[in-house]
Design an enzyme around this catalytic site. Structure first.
Site, PDB file in Angstrom:
ATOM      1  N   GLY A 158      -4.173   6.372  16.480  1.00 53.57           N
ATOM      2  CA  GLY A 158      -3.691   7.487  15.680  1.00 53.57           C
ATOM      3  C   GLY A 158      -2.208   7.534  15.418  1.00 53.57           C
ATOM      4  CB  THR A 159       0.704   6.910  17.513  1.00 51.27           C
ATOM      5  OG1 THR A 159       0.184   7.968  18.326  1.00 51.27           O
ATOM      6  CG2 THR A 159       2.212   7.049  17.419  1.00 51.27           C
ATOM      7  CD  GLN A 174      -8.602   6.350   9.595  1.00 48.47           C
ATOM      8  OE1 GLN A 174      -8.571   5.476  10.450  1.00 48.47           O
ATOM      9  NE2 GLN A 174      -7.614   6.517   8.736  1.00 48.47           N
ATOM     10  CB  SER A 213      -3.066  13.661  13.028  1.00 49.00           C
ATOM     11  OG  SER A 213      -3.679  14.939  13.153  1.00 49.00           O
ATOM     12  N   GLY A 270      -2.653   0.384  17.890  1.00 50.00           N
ATOM     13  CA  GLY A 270      -2.940   0.064  16.491  1.00 50.00           C
ATOM     14  C   GLY A 270      -2.082   0.893  15.557  1.00 50.00           C
ATOM     15  CE  LYS A 280      -2.296   1.944   3.529  1.00 46.07           C
ATOM     16  NZ  LYS A 280      -3.346   2.238   4.534  1.00 46.07           N
ATOM     17  CG  ASN A 328     -11.809  16.872  17.822  1.00 50.67           C
ATOM     18  OD1 ASN A 328     -10.988  15.973  17.603  1.00 50.67           O
ATOM     19  ND2 ASN A 328     -11.945  17.914  17.019  1.00 50.67           N
TER      20      ASN A 328
END
Length: 321
Positions: free
Chosen positions: A220-221, A138, A199, A292, A67, A159
């Site tokens: 996110g990392t 996402q 991010s 993840g 990818k 957020n």
């Protein structure tokens, strides 16, 4: 070679298909039947973009490929998704390219599937409150996937830019689950499961925010320098990941490892929990963490599944290279 555009991926690659493909490849990784090759990923020095190439081979499913793509933070202002990518598959017997699959929806779905797998295998069975940290593209995928794993009764969310939480509130309304925007200290005090999908390059969740028994899916990392969690929180948790090497080098665990708070031996594979060869949660008070990082094999498994589904869906666009 088959070409599968984004609109067809969106139609075919359901949450169920993503979960099955990713869980199977995590298990194959644990059995050492599948391998990710070294990742190339860095800032390109243009448009604040991060670009990378991930590749691998699953001998169990014969998925071979790569990818290519990354993160363009200015795309939202252009009406585009910040994450842009494509997957190229090859025939494992001959090396000939067999398919190119648009990777944007695929990436969101396989990332959500990974965190959902961690929730299914690591969260407390009685988890009832879902916490969401982040409200980008996402986040909605993450929320829907998480809601399918436990009988969540409500959602609390934070957020950096609170006005962006309206999109998550809309997803929650569609799912019929009460939603509330809260501060981080309240989110940590109430949530049984927390999904972080930002991010960020600085820690957001601290050890003091998270109570015993919480499961965290830190999604996110995926680049050196990124960070969503305080290393002290990582050190306090039972840690699992998709791939240990990536977790320690470009994942959430990179900071705790660099600080000497944990070692690579402290990081377990989620695939081993799936196959039952490593215990997951061992007590109701455990803080469990899934780091993840996003591995190539997730993308290849997802793309291969899309190709399989597309072959049965009707005529396909083919290109003779």
């Amino acid at each position: 070679m088959i070409v599968i555009p984004e609109h067809l991926v969106e139609k075919l690659f359901t949450a169920e298909a993503a979960f099955e493909a990713v869980e199977a490849v995590f298990a194959a990784m644990s059995r050492r039947e599948a391998v990710n090759f070294p990742v190339v990923r860095d800032m390109i020095g243009h448009a604040d973009a991060v670009y990378g190439i991930k590749s691998g081979f699953d001998r169990a499913g014969l998925a071979l490929g790569l990818k290519a793509g990354g993160y363009w933070p200015g795309n939202a202002q252009k009406g585009l998704t910040n994450h842009q990518s494509a997957v190229l598959l090859f025939d494992a017997d001959t090396g000939r390219p067999t398919a190119i699959v648009s990777g944007n929806h695929l990436t969101a779905m396989r990332t959500a599937a990974a965190s959902a797998i961690s929730i299914r295998h690591l969260a407390r069975p009685d988890a009832r409150v879902l916490g969401m940290v982040g409200a980008g593209h996402q986040a909605g995928f993450q929320m829907r996937a998480a809601l399918a794993q436990r009988d969540f009764e409500r959602i609390v969310a934070w957020n950096l830019h609170p006005e962006m939480l309206d999109r998550l509130a809309g997803v929650a309304a569609e799912e019929g689950v009460p939603f509330e925007a809260v501060e981080l200290d309240r989110l940590g005090a109430e949530a049984d499961v927390i999904v972080t999908i930002t991010s960020s390059f600085a820690p957001i969740l601290k050890r003091c925010h998270v109570r015993p028994g919480t499961h965290i899916a830190a999604m996110g990392t995926d680049t050196k320098g990124k960070q969503e969690l305080d290393p002290a929180l990582v050190a306090a948790a039972r840690v699992f990941t998709d791939e240990v090497a990536q977790s320690a080098s470009i994942g959430e665990c990179q900071h705790a490892v660099a600080a000497g708070l944990i070692s690579r031996e402290d990081i377990g594979e989620i695939g081993a929990v799936v196959t039952g060869t490593r215990p997951g949660r061992q007590s109701a008070d455990d803080i469990t963490l899934f780091d993840g990082t996003g591995v190539a094999l997730q993308d290849l498994a997802g793309a291969a599944r899309v190709v399989e589904l597309a072959r049965g869906a009707g005529p396909l666009v083919t290109v003779d290279l």
